[in-house]
Design a protein around this motif. Structure first.
Motif, PDB file in Angstrom:
ATOM      1  N   ALA A   1      51.003  46.644  34.721  1.00 29.58           N
ATOM      2  CA  ALA A   1      49.233  46.359  34.909  1.00 29.58           C
ATOM      3  C   ALA A   1      48.810  47.525  33.816  1.00 29.58           C
ATOM      4  O   ALA A   1      47.968  47.176  33.296  1.00 29.58           O
ATOM      5  N   MET A   2      49.442  48.514  33.514  1.00 32.55           N
ATOM      6  CA  MET A   2      48.843  49.314  32.921  1.00 32.55           C
ATOM      7  C   MET A   2      49.118  49.019  31.547  1.00 32.55           C
ATOM      8  O   MET A   2      48.185  48.713  30.000  1.00 32.55           O
ATOM      9  N   LEU A   3      50.431  48.132  30.392  1.00 33.59           N
ATOM     10  CA  LEU A   3      50.619  47.782  29.869  1.00 33.59           C
ATOM     11  C   LEU A   3      49.380  46.007  29.657  1.00 33.59           C
ATOM     12  O   LEU A   3      48.953  46.861  28.175  1.00 33.59           O
ATOM     13  N   MET A   4      48.979  45.900  30.214  1.00 33.77           N
ATOM     14  CA  MET A   4      48.204  44.757  30.288  1.00 33.77           C
ATOM     15  C   MET A   4      47.191  45.259  30.001  1.00 33.77           C
ATOM     16  O   MET A   4      46.370  44.489  29.294  1.00 33.77           O
ATOM     17  N   VAL A   5      46.400  46.399  30.612  1.00 34.58           N
ATOM     18  CA  VAL A   5      44.328  46.955  29.842  1.00 34.58           C
ATOM     19  C   VAL A   5      45.163  47.476  29.200  1.00 34.58           C
ATOM     20  O   VAL A   5      44.009  46.906  28.107  1.00 34.58           O
ATOM     21  N   SER A   6      46.401  47.731  28.590  1.00 32.29           N
ATOM     22  CA  SER A   6      46.333  48.884  27.076  1.00 32.29           C
ATOM     23  C   SER A   6      45.665  47.415  26.488  1.00 32.29           C
ATOM     24  O   SER A   6      45.322  47.192  25.514  1.00 32.29           O
ATOM     25  N   ILE A   7      46.631  46.651  26.706  1.00 31.03           N
ATOM     26  CA  ILE A   7      46.535  45.175  25.341  1.00 31.03           C
ATOM     27  C   ILE A   7      45.494  44.308  25.591  1.00 31.03           C
ATOM     28  O   ILE A   7      44.507  44.025  24.363  1.00 31.03           O
ATOM     29  N   LEU A   8      44.424  44.562  26.809  1.00 32.23           N
ATOM     30  CA  LEU A   8      43.563  44.537  26.670  1.00 32.23           C
ATOM     31  C   LEU A   8      42.365  44.617  25.666  1.00 32.23           C
ATOM     32  O   LEU A   8      41.309  44.588  25.421  1.00 32.23           O
ATOM     33  N   PHE A   9      42.777  46.238  26.152  1.00 35.19           N
ATOM     34  CA  PHE A   9      41.332  47.173  25.622  1.00 35.19           C
ATOM     35  C   PHE A   9      41.511  46.846  23.907  1.00 35.19           C
ATOM     36  O   PHE A   9      40.666  47.556  23.563  1.00 35.19           O
ATOM     37  N   VAL A  10      42.925  46.770  23.945  1.00 37.99           N
ATOM     38  CA  VAL A  10      43.377  47.025  22.239  1.00 37.99           C
ATOM     39  C   VAL A  10      42.321  45.797  21.717  1.00 37.99           C
ATOM     40  O   VAL A  10      41.889  45.681  20.299  1.00 37.99           O
ATOM     41  N   ALA A  11      42.567  44.468  22.500  1.00 34.37           N
ATOM     42  CA  ALA A  11      41.937  43.282  21.462  1.00 34.37           C
ATOM     43  C   ALA A  11      40.158  43.440  21.982  1.00 34.37           C
ATOM     44  O   ALA A  11      40.048  43.176  20.670  1.00 34.37           O
ATOM     45  N   VAL A  12      39.853  44.460  22.735  1.00 33.29           N
ATOM     46  CA  VAL A  12      38.656  43.981  23.532  1.00 33.29           C
ATOM     47  C   VAL A  12      37.701  45.013  21.999  1.00 33.29           C
ATOM     48  O   VAL A  12      36.983  44.484  20.868  1.00 33.29           O
ATOM     49  N   TYR A  13      38.391  46.188  21.717  1.00 35.01           N
ATOM     50  CA  TYR A  13      38.040  47.190  20.272  1.00 35.01           C
ATOM     51  C   TYR A  13      38.126  46.202  19.434  1.00 35.01           C
ATOM     52  O   TYR A  13      37.685  46.821  17.748  1.00 35.01           O
ATOM     53  N   ARG A  14      39.139  45.418  19.107  1.00 35.17           N
ATOM     54  CA  ARG A  14      39.484  45.247  17.230  1.00 35.17           C
ATOM     55  C   ARG A  14      38.323  43.993  17.809  1.00 35.17           C
ATOM     56  O   ARG A  14      37.724  43.536  16.539  1.00 35.17           O
ATOM     57  N   ILE A  15      37.804  43.378  18.897  1.00 35.57           N
ATOM     58  CA  ILE A  15      37.618  42.330  18.299  1.00 35.57           C
ATOM     59  C   ILE A  15      35.273  42.927  18.837  1.00 35.57           C
ATOM     60  O   ILE A  15      34.618  42.646  16.964  1.00 35.57           O
ATOM     61  N   PHE A  16      35.448  44.229  18.854  1.00 36.69           N
ATOM     62  CA  PHE A  16      34.344  45.044  19.124  1.00 36.69           C
ATOM     63  C   PHE A  16      33.880  44.915  17.286  1.00 36.69           C
ATOM     64  O   PHE A  16      32.801  45.360  16.604  1.00 36.69           O
ATOM     65  N   ASN A  17      34.952  45.993  17.506  1.00 35.04           N
ATOM     66  CA  ASN A  17      34.864  46.621  15.238  1.00 35.04           C
ATOM     67  C   ASN A  17      35.012  45.678  14.228  1.00 35.04           C
ATOM     68  O   ASN A  17      34.019  45.939  13.042  1.00 35.04           O
TER      69      ASN A  17
END
Length: 229
Positions: free
Chosen positions: A21-37
């Motif tokens: 679950a933590m890994l999935m949240v981390s992947i989602l967070f990284v994806a959102v950050y990259r899209i925002f950036n």
């Protein structure tokens, strides 16, 4: 009545499930950050390019209006350049190695008297030279794009007699465009009819650093005929 004790499965997540679950949240967070950036970077680049285009077009129009009024195209070697506003500094002066396609000098009838004339020159200098701390702060570039050039407008201090056989020094120098592309940022060529120069064809292209990237704007080319020739 006998109460059954909840199993470990019923009590909560297992360690492996928690890690997944933590890994999935981390992947989602990284994806959102990259899209925002990416969105932020794209927005910055779009804004910078739009500002460059607007600034370049304004400068081009100013030059067109000036060159239209010319009654003579003057060889750059026929005039001298001085910087009376920053004594001892050469940042605003044209380099001796400047090519003929990077400078244009025109003579215009003065608005004050038909017997008087003014000289105007347009040429480029390295932008990084204008960031020199030795320059007065009001004439210094706050940030220079590496490798870019800046467009300078120069003129004589006071009108002179149009019939004069010599030209006054071009000593009033000001920054017209802070950041153009090095090789194609300002290119000027003579436009001749029957072997006589009647105008110029020149182009401007903005070039500026935006964050970690460098933005090159559109190139704007225009042909200008001098109406007083």
């Amino acid at each position: 009545m006998t109460h059954l004790k909840p199993s470990s499965r019923q009590a909560g997540l297992t360690l492996i499930e928690l890690l997944v679950a933590m890994l999935m949240v981390s992947i989602l967070f990284v994806a959102v950050y990259r899209i925002f950036n990416l969105g932020l970077t794209t927005s910055m680049e779009t804004s910078t390019r739009a500002d460059l285009d607007t600034e370049t077009q304004k400068v081009q129009q100013l030059m067109v209006n000036r060159i239209k009024e010319a009654d003579r195209f003057v060889a750059p070697t026929a005039v001298t350049f001085q910087d009376t506003q920053s004594a001892g500094q050469t940042a605003y002066l044209p380099a001796s190695t400047l090519s003929a396609q990077q400078i244009v000098v025109v003579r215009l009838p003065s608005k004050n008297s038909p017997d008087l004339c003014d000289l105007y020159a347009y040429y480029v200098v390295p932008s990084e030279a204008l960031a020199n701390a030795a320059l007065p702060i009001q004439r210094r570039l706050a940030q220079a794009t590496p490798g870019a050039v800046s467009l300078i407008e120069g003129r004589n201090a006071t009108p002179f007699q149009c019939t004069s056989s010599s030209y006054p020094a071009i000593s009033q120098l000001r920054l017209l465009h802070p950041s153009l592309r090095s090789n194609t940022g300002f290119v000027v060529n003579a436009y001749s009819i029957a072997g006589v120069q009647k105008g110029v064809v020149f182009s401007l292209q903005g070039h500026r650093q935006a964050g970690s990237r460098t933005i090159t704007a559109h190139s704007y080319q225009v042909k200008v005929l001098a109406r007083n020739l």
